[in-house]
Design a protein around this motif. Structure first.
Motif, PDB file in Angstrom:
ATOM      1  N   CYS A  24      11.508  50.684 -20.306  1.00 31.99           N
ATOM      2  CA  CYS A  24      10.282  51.321 -19.802  1.00 31.99           C
ATOM      3  C   CYS A  24      10.237  51.236 -18.275  1.00 31.99           C
ATOM      4  O   CYS A  24       9.188  51.419 -17.667  1.00 31.99           O
ATOM      5  CB  CYS A  24       9.056  50.641 -20.386  1.00 31.99           C
ATOM      6  SG  CYS A  24       9.171  50.389 -22.142  1.00 31.99           S
ATOM      7  N   ILE A  25      11.375  50.876 -17.661  1.00 29.51           N
ATOM      8  CA  ILE A  25      11.465  50.814 -16.202  1.00 29.51           C
ATOM      9  C   ILE A  25      12.673  51.636 -15.770  1.00 29.51           C
ATOM     10  O   ILE A  25      13.739  51.538 -16.386  1.00 29.51           O
ATOM     11  CB  ILE A  25      11.669  49.354 -15.705  1.00 29.51           C
ATOM     12  CG1 ILE A  25      10.547  48.451 -16.201  1.00 29.51           C
ATOM     13  CG2 ILE A  25      11.761  49.305 -14.178  1.00 29.51           C
ATOM     14  CD1 ILE A  25      10.740  46.976 -15.904  1.00 29.51           C
ATOM     15  N   GLY A  26      12.472  52.443 -14.730  1.00 31.68           N
ATOM     16  CA  GLY A  26      13.644  53.073 -14.115  1.00 31.68           C
ATOM     17  C   GLY A  26      13.818  54.543 -14.387  1.00 31.68           C
ATOM     18  O   GLY A  26      14.685  55.164 -13.794  1.00 31.68           O
ATOM     19  N   LEU A  65       4.826  53.530 -11.861  1.00 33.87           N
ATOM     20  CA  LEU A  65       4.285  52.644 -10.823  1.00 33.87           C
ATOM     21  C   LEU A  65       5.409  52.256  -9.863  1.00 33.87           C
ATOM     22  O   LEU A  65       6.537  52.722  -9.987  1.00 33.87           O
ATOM     23  CB  LEU A  65       3.714  51.383 -11.465  1.00 33.87           C
ATOM     24  CG  LEU A  65       2.640  51.593 -12.539  1.00 33.87           C
ATOM     25  CD1 LEU A  65       2.232  50.248 -13.107  1.00 33.87           C
ATOM     26  CD2 LEU A  65       1.427  52.303 -11.938  1.00 33.87           C
ATOM     27  N   LYS A  66       5.078  51.322  -8.954  1.00 31.07           N
ATOM     28  CA  LYS A  66       6.097  50.787  -8.042  1.00 31.07           C
ATOM     29  C   LYS A  66       7.264  50.272  -8.892  1.00 31.07           C
ATOM     30  O   LYS A  66       7.057  49.802 -10.009  1.00 31.07           O
ATOM     31  CB  LYS A  66       5.475  49.617  -7.268  1.00 31.07           C
ATOM     32  CG  LYS A  66       5.806  49.644  -5.797  1.00 31.07           C
ATOM     33  CD  LYS A  66       5.011  48.584  -5.081  1.00 31.07           C
ATOM     34  CE  LYS A  66       5.973  47.506  -4.653  1.00 31.07           C
ATOM     35  NZ  LYS A  66       5.535  46.172  -4.780  1.00 31.07           N
ATOM     36  N   ASN A  67       8.444  50.337  -8.393  1.00 34.47           N
ATOM     37  CA  ASN A  67       9.653  49.932  -9.123  1.00 34.47           C
ATOM     38  C   ASN A  67       9.872  50.757 -10.383  1.00 34.47           C
ATOM     39  O   ASN A  67      10.520  50.318 -11.331  1.00 34.47           O
ATOM     40  CB  ASN A  67       9.623  48.445  -9.514  1.00 34.47           C
ATOM     41  CG  ASN A  67       9.511  47.557  -8.315  1.00 34.47           C
ATOM     42  OD1 ASN A  67       9.960  47.928  -7.237  1.00 34.47           O
ATOM     43  ND2 ASN A  67       8.879  46.425  -8.479  1.00 34.47           N
ATOM     44  N   ASP A  68       9.257  51.958 -10.405  1.00 31.44           N
ATOM     45  CA  ASP A  68       9.457  52.870 -11.538  1.00 31.44           C
ATOM     46  C   ASP A  68       9.073  52.276 -12.895  1.00 31.44           C
ATOM     47  O   ASP A  68       9.684  52.560 -13.914  1.00 31.44           O
ATOM     48  CB  ASP A  68      10.923  53.361 -11.589  1.00 31.44           C
ATOM     49  CG  ASP A  68      11.210  54.345 -10.474  1.00 31.44           C
ATOM     50  OD1 ASP A  68      10.250  54.884  -9.893  1.00 31.44           O
ATOM     51  OD2 ASP A  68      12.391  54.573 -10.188  1.00 31.44           O
ATOM     52  N   ARG A  69       8.050  51.418 -12.911  1.00 34.29           N
ATOM     53  CA  ARG A  69       7.588  50.853 -14.187  1.00 34.29           C
ATOM     54  C   ARG A  69       6.693  51.848 -14.896  1.00 34.29           C
ATOM     55  O   ARG A  69       5.876  52.527 -14.264  1.00 34.29           O
ATOM     56  CB  ARG A  69       6.733  49.589 -13.938  1.00 34.29           C
ATOM     57  CG  ARG A  69       7.502  48.334 -13.713  1.00 34.29           C
ATOM     58  CD  ARG A  69       6.522  47.197 -13.479  1.00 34.29           C
ATOM     59  NE  ARG A  69       5.953  46.662 -14.721  1.00 34.29           N
ATOM     60  CZ  ARG A  69       6.498  45.687 -15.419  1.00 34.29           C
ATOM     61  NH1 ARG A  69       7.620  45.143 -15.029  1.00 34.29           N
ATOM     62  NH2 ARG A  69       5.914  45.258 -16.527  1.00 34.29           N
ATOM     63  N   CYS A  70       6.762  51.892 -16.211  1.00 33.15           N
ATOM     64  CA  CYS A  70       5.804  52.669 -16.989  1.00 33.15           C
ATOM     65  C   CYS A  70       4.428  52.014 -16.803  1.00 33.15           C
ATOM     66  O   CYS A  70       4.314  50.781 -16.873  1.00 33.15           O
ATOM     67  CB  CYS A  70       6.209  52.659 -18.466  1.00 33.15           C
ATOM     68  SG  CYS A  70       4.948  53.424 -19.510  1.00 33.15           S
ATOM     69  N   SER A 218      32.112  56.899  -8.708  1.00 37.41           N
ATOM     70  CA  SER A 218      31.330  56.504  -7.525  1.00 37.41           C
ATOM     71  C   SER A 218      30.662  57.709  -6.863  1.00 37.41           C
ATOM     72  O   SER A 218      29.786  57.546  -6.027  1.00 37.41           O
ATOM     73  CB  SER A 218      32.212  55.753  -6.521  1.00 37.41           C
ATOM     74  OG  SER A 218      33.107  56.656  -5.934  1.00 37.41           O
ATOM     75  N   GLU A 219      31.079  58.920  -7.226  1.00 31.04           N
ATOM     76  CA  GLU A 219      30.476  60.130  -6.648  1.00 31.04           C
ATOM     77  C   GLU A 219      29.358  60.707  -7.529  1.00 31.04           C
ATOM     78  O   GLU A 219      28.700  61.669  -7.156  1.00 31.04           O
ATOM     79  CB  GLU A 219      31.541  61.234  -6.455  1.00 31.04           C
ATOM     80  CG  GLU A 219      32.695  60.866  -5.533  1.00 31.04           C
ATOM     81  CD  GLU A 219      32.246  60.594  -4.113  1.00 31.04           C
ATOM     82  OE1 GLU A 219      31.253  61.200  -3.677  1.00 31.04           O
ATOM     83  OE2 GLU A 219      32.865  59.739  -3.452  1.00 31.04           O
ATOM     84  N   LEU A 220      29.170  60.141  -8.733  1.00 29.45           N
ATOM     85  CA  LEU A 220      28.139  60.684  -9.637  1.00 29.45           C
ATOM     86  C   LEU A 220      26.737  60.330  -9.134  1.00 29.45           C
ATOM     87  O   LEU A 220      26.561  59.328  -8.434  1.00 29.45           O
ATOM     88  CB  LEU A 220      28.307  60.127 -11.060  1.00 29.45           C
ATOM     89  CG  LEU A 220      29.558  60.544 -11.828  1.00 29.45           C
ATOM     90  CD1 LEU A 220      29.570  59.888 -13.204  1.00 29.45           C
ATOM     91  CD2 LEU A 220      29.665  62.055 -11.960  1.00 29.45           C
ATOM     92  N   GLU A 221      25.773  61.138  -9.528  1.00 27.03           N
ATOM     93  CA  GLU A 221      24.366  60.880  -9.185  1.00 27.03           C
ATOM     94  C   GLU A 221      23.954  59.541  -9.810  1.00 27.03           C
ATOM     95  O   GLU A 221      24.004  59.376 -11.034  1.00 27.03           O
ATOM     96  CB  GLU A 221      23.513  62.014  -9.772  1.00 27.03           C
ATOM     97  CG  GLU A 221      22.052  61.973  -9.417  1.00 27.03           C
ATOM     98  CD  GLU A 221      21.788  62.178  -7.935  1.00 27.03           C
ATOM     99  OE1 GLU A 221      20.929  61.466  -7.428  1.00 27.03           O
ATOM    100  OE2 GLU A 221      22.459  63.027  -7.312  1.00 27.03           O
ATOM    101  N   PRO A 222      23.600  58.525  -8.983  1.00 28.42           N
ATOM    102  CA  PRO A 222      23.327  57.205  -9.583  1.00 28.42           C
ATOM    103  C   PRO A 222      21.879  57.029 -10.053  1.00 28.42           C
ATOM    104  O   PRO A 222      20.964  57.655  -9.517  1.00 28.42           O
ATOM    105  CB  PRO A 222      23.601  56.250  -8.426  1.00 28.42           C
ATOM    106  CG  PRO A 222      23.248  57.037  -7.213  1.00 28.42           C
ATOM    107  CD  PRO A 222      23.477  58.494  -7.519  1.00 28.42           C
TER     108      PRO A 222
END
Ligand code: SF4
Length: 341
Positions: A24-26, A65-70, A218-222
């Motif tokens: 639920c984060i990210g 939210l901050k830190n991409d939390r749900c 290493s070139e992929l969208e992270p």
């Protein structure tokens, strides 16, 4: 209609507040229409909180939210929607995660994904041969495809999964042979030949070059912004990783079993998708790239830390899965690489 799932899925239970990660984060969590209309009907303080925390649009999602939390993930890392409204009112994505599904004629296939810590633990540490269970579920629709191709691929997948679990050969040998087999499968199916045939040993076949793979990853969208830099650092260790390979094999004897389980997971999850596109060699390449990439990252970890536990392998595989499998663009980029490496 039949639901076909690997047997290990029945062992899956979300570890909730004990999970060191959290799904639920990210990332953005989309809300399906049915769930959204229920959320809009909820009254009182919780109904107000729901409405305030949704980004409404063509596809609505929770405002992160901050830190991409749900916004409904509480301090104990438990879901307030689950507690307030009950499990049946989680949106479809939250209900399904980490399960994935694919719809065929009369069959819905699925499993639990490598991108969840607990599911990755179950997949990677299996010590039984792969098997699945079928149960009857209500009918559902799917895209059309050739029945002859479906039968051809279904049989081929069984042959591949059995071969990938043949411990008389190293995992690298098994994967190399399966890559050659998949090329021949593709050739025959392109020419309308749907007779099943066996996998042969191919001593000349090489696995995808690890340096090229790492440089590509290493070139992929992270998902994690630090990922590309970390992969470039790992790439700089190539010479030492190669020198250390025997020590690594001796230090982590279970690695072959872990990689075998990961290879079977990728084939189960992706190979039958080829029935829709009539192109399936790239899904076998996807498996080979995943196994090589995960092993290389495990070797780097061992090189730098002098140890590699099963928990490290699970974390590394889970991170690989989240970075690669959970982005359609990244999955497609790896599939395209099959013909460009
Ligand atoms: S990652 Fe898996 S175990 Fe962790 S919270 Fe999500 S579903 Fe549960």
């Amino acid at each position: 209609m039949i639901l076909r799932m690997p047997d290990y899925c029945s062992d899956f239970r979300c570890t909730a507040d004990k999970c060191t990660d959290n799904c639920c984060i990210g990332w953005e969590i989309d809300i399906d229409d049915k769930t959204l209309s229920h959320y809009l009907s909820v009254k009182g303080d919780f109904g107000r909180r729901l409405k305030e925390n949704i980004n409404f649009g063509e596809t609505s999602s929770f405002k992160l939210l901050k830190n991409d939390r749900c916004p409904f993930l509480n301090d104990r890392n438990l879901c307030d929607i689950f507690t307030e409204l009950g499990e049946e009112h989680l949106c479809q994505i939250c209900t399904d995660h980490p399960r994935y599904f694919e719809w065929f004629k009369g069959v819905k296939e699925g499993g639990t994904g490598l991108g969840c810590e607990e599911s990755a633990r179950i997949i990677i540490t299996q010590d039984k041969k792969f098997s699945f269970t079928e149960t009857v579920i209500p009918d559902d629709d799917c895209e059309d495809y050739s029945d002859a191709l479906y039968d051809f691929l279904y049989k081929a997948r069984e042959i591949i999964i059995t071969y990938l679990q043949d411990r008389n050969l190293s995992v690298d040998e098994r994967i190399a042979d399966v890559l050659s087999y998949a090329e021949e499968l593709q050739y025959r199916s392109d020419n309308g030949e749907y007779e099943p045939f066996k996998i042969e040993r191919d001593r000349d076949r090489k696995l995808p070059d690890e340096e090229k793979l790492l440089s590509f990853f290493s070139e992929l969208e992270p998902l994690d912004p630090k990922r590309p830099e970390y992969l470039k650092h790992c790439l700089s260790l190539t010479d030492d990783v190669k020198k250390n390979r025997n020590a690594f094999r001796n230090a982590v004897p279970d690695m072959e079993r872990y990689l075998e389980n990961i290879a079977v997971y990728f084939i189960w999850r992706y190979f039958m998708k080829g029935v829709f596109s009539e192109e399936f060699y790239s899904y076998v390449f996807f498996m080979a790239a995943g196994v090589s990439g995960i092993r290389y990252l495990c070797e780097c970890f061992y090189l730098e830390n002098g140890t590699l536990t099963v928990k490290d392998v699970i974390r590394i595989a889970k991170e690989y899965s989240k970075e690669t499998e959970y982005s359609d663009d990244n999955v497609n980029a790896v599939l395209d690489l099959a013909y460009n490496i």
